[in-house]
Design a protein around this motif. Structure first.
Motif, PDB file in Angstrom:
ATOM      1  N   LYS A 229       0.858  -1.206   0.000  1.00 34.77           N
ATOM      2  CA  LYS A 229       0.000   0.000   0.000  1.00 34.77           C
ATOM      3  C   LYS A 229       0.895   1.258   0.000  1.00 34.77           C
ATOM      4  CE  LYS A 229      -2.539  -1.141   3.703  1.00 34.77           C
ATOM      5  NZ  LYS A 229      -2.317  -2.588   4.011  1.00 34.77           N
ATOM      6  N   VAL A 230       0.437   2.266  -0.718  1.00 37.39           N
ATOM      7  CA  VAL A 230       1.231   3.496  -0.800  1.00 37.39           C
ATOM      8  C   VAL A 230       1.524   4.034   0.592  1.00 37.39           C
ATOM      9  CG1 VAL A 230       1.138   5.912  -1.572  1.00 37.39           C
ATOM     10  CG2 VAL A 230       0.315   4.070  -3.066  1.00 37.39           C
ATOM     11  N   ASP A 236       2.758  -3.883   8.018  1.00 36.63           N
ATOM     12  CA  ASP A 236       1.604  -4.375   7.239  1.00 36.63           C
ATOM     13  C   ASP A 236       1.955  -5.637   6.477  1.00 36.63           C
ATOM     14  OD1 ASP A 236       0.158  -2.180   7.932  1.00 36.63           O
ATOM     15  OD2 ASP A 236       0.736  -1.016   6.158  1.00 36.63           O
ATOM     16  N   ARG A 237       3.292  -5.835   6.308  1.00 41.63           N
ATOM     17  CA  ARG A 237       3.683  -6.902   5.377  1.00 41.63           C
ATOM     18  C   ARG A 237       4.238  -8.125   6.122  1.00 41.63           C
ATOM     19  NH1 ARG A 237       6.580  -4.159   0.433  1.00 41.63           N
ATOM     20  NH2 ARG A 237       6.053  -6.190  -0.414  1.00 41.63           N
TER      21      ARG A 237
END
Ligand SMILES: NC(=O)C1=CN([C@@H]2O[C@H](COP(=O)(O)OP(=O)(O)OC[C@H]3O[C@@H](n4cnc5c(N)ncnc54)[C@H](O)[C@@H]3O)[C@@H](O)[C@H]2O)[C@H](O)CC1
Ligand SMILES: [K+]
Length: 490
Positions: A229-230, A236-237
């Motif tokens: 995601k930008v 998040d990963r």
């Protein structure tokens, strides 16, 4: 998606098409024409020999012969058995043949420039012997270009195995969709260049057939490949934990960790026994390092729920070391990639692993090569063809089973499977499997569904081999991933 239809599924596609109003002879005409078109890439002076079998594969051969004769080619046609014994569409096709029909044994394969192998196709159901075997030996001994109808005779369409003896073809012309036998080894090696001809079977038949096997191509898993995601951040990963072996075998775990980070995990931590800490510390930069004191230490580390995937097995060590560590990992809520020593740890008692797997909800991906597979699933190891072996092992274990080889096959417990054909032979090098395990780990860390993550890792791993070319070593593979992704998204 390119579905792979086994002979039974292909026969069902045939039946549905005929039931919908297309006579079988129309399909056979189209099949024979597709074979003639491939054969007709050879110049008019080419001397052609067509070997026809007793069924519809032979029928296709009669159609191809009639079309090629009409186009001015010189050809001989030989039949296994008698014209009177032909039935159904094959009899209709033979009735339209205006040339001489020789006994198969009288065909001069040595004098042919091109041979069309129409002996057996989807109907092969036992090892080839006798005059058909002699003909195949003569075909393989000839200098002619060989075009196989549907499948090289002797190759089983569902397993890719050789039944007795098999034709080695330069081209194979199949119909509607490839078969697993065109992709699985050694079938793929026998088939040569594959042409998949449209013979008028409508894709809608697939809705009724519900095929479970596909060729491993990006369209199969690309929609599930996580996209950063930008405004995302590394947490998040996902956060992968890689469990290392002792100081004399730490390289494998580093290959796993590097590949997991390269493919996209947000963070990767190496869990290291005390005697290997200094070795890892000297090598690791963007991979974090944690001290691990045995199985209890691993359980402590895994109490951190941010660690959402564990890779364990490569370089882990002998059973007395590896078994307690793997069981500590299995007791956690994390997804697991289990490879190498982690798989062999259960060679004495596979059910101990299966019992632990049944208690888990997070996915497990097993990545055995044939030898490790035989230790976990000794009774399945002799099943013909990777597809059945992987599929039955996945059903038994409840895990995703990735059975490695030139035709790496991924299967899930519910039955879906994907067979890869993009790996170059020089990918079989020390550490290549460790890197593959790491790539699966990284994709799982990012939250990719397990079946798609395993299939994607296999394809990306193969493409890294293509990008790097001959001379690659496993250490290069992870670093090639940016170029692999660039090619994929170009
Ligand atoms: N939609 C399609 O895929 C179409 C396929 N066509 C062709 O049809 C064949 C399948 O035909 P079938 O008659 O079922 O079987 P084969 O011709 O492959 O085999 C003939 C016959 O031989 C017997 N047999 C099996 N194994 C052996 C053996 N080892 N020795 C001796 N005899 C053996 C068995 O009884 C078989 O029935 C498919 O491959 C396509 O080429 C249609 O023409 C077009 C549509
Ligand atoms: K054939």
């Amino acid at each position: 998606m390119i579905e792979l239809l086994d002979p039974a599924e292909m026969a069902e596609a045939d039946r549905l098409t005929i039931a919908a109003g297309t006579p079988g002879i129309v399909l056979m005409e189209a099949a024979g024409r597709a074979v003639a078109d491939v054969a007709a890439r050879s110049p008019l002076g080419t001397r052609i020999a067509i070997a026809c079998g007793p069924g519809n594969n032979g029928g296709d051969g009669f159609v191809a012969g009639r079309i090629l004769m009409a186009r001015g080619y010189r050809l001989q046609l030989g039949l296994l058995g008698s014209i009177a014994a032909l039935k159904g569409d094959a009899a209709l096709a033979a009735a339209e043949w205006r040339g001489e029909t020789l006994p198969l044994a009288d065909l001069d394969f040595g004098g042919a420039d091109l041979i069309i192998d129409a002996l057996f196709g989807a109907g092969l159901d036992r090892p080839i012997e006798g005059p058909a075997a002699a003909a195949i030996a003569a075909i393989n001994a000839s200098k002619a270009r060989v075009v196989a109808v549907d499948l090289p005779s002797g190759i089983h369409g569902g397993t890719g195995q050789v039944l007795g003896v098999a034709v080695r073809a330069d081209d194979s012309v199949t119909f509607f969709r490839p078969k697993p036998g065109h992709v699985l080894m050694p079938g793929r090696a026998h088939a040569g260049r594959l042409t998949v001809a449209d013979i008028g079977i409508r894709p809608q038949v697939l809705d009724a057939i519900q095929p479970r096997t596909a060729l491993n191509r990006p369209e199969l898993w690309l929609p599930h490949l996580p996209t950063p995601k930008v405004d995302g951040h590394k947490y998040d990963r996902g956060h992968a934990l890689v469990v290392s072996g002792g100081m004399t075998q730490t390289g494998a775990a580093r290959l796993v960790a590097r590949a997991a980070l390269r493919i996209g995990a947000g963070l990767v931590t190496m869990a290291s026994p005390p005697d290997a800490l200094a070795v890892h510390a000297a090598h690791l930069t963007s991979i974090m390092l944690k001290r691990m004191e045995g199985a209890a230490g691993l359980s402590e580390l895994l109490a951190d729920k941010r660690l959402n995937v564990v890779a364990i097995g490569p370089g882990l060590g002998p059973v007395d070391v590896s078994l307690p560590l793997v069981e500590a990992a299995l007791a956690s809520d994390a997804s697991i990639v289990l490879d190498a020593d982690g798989i062999s740890a259960f060679r004495e008692d596979p059910d101990r692993l299966f019992a632990a797997l049944r208690k888990r909800s997070a996915p497990v991906v097993l990545t055995p090569h044939d030898g490790e597979f035989a230790r976990l699933f000794p009774d399945l190891a002799s099943l013909p063809g990777k597809l059945d072996r992987a599929r039955q092992a996945a059903a038994r274990s409840g895990a995703i089973v990735l059975l490695k080889g030139a035709d790496t096959t991924v299967a899930e417990p519910a039955g879906r499977a994907a067979i890869a054909d993009n790996a170059p032979p020089f990918l079989a090098t020390a550490g290549s499997g460790d890197t593959l395990a790491g790539m699966i780990t990284g994709l799982l860390a990012e939250g990719m569904p397990a079946f798609e993550a395993a299939a994607a890792a296999v394809w990306l791993h193969g493409d890294a081999g293509v990008v790097l070319g001959r001379g690659l070593i496993a250490d290069d593979l992870a670093d090639a991933l940016p170029r692999v992704f660039a090619r994929l998204f170009v």
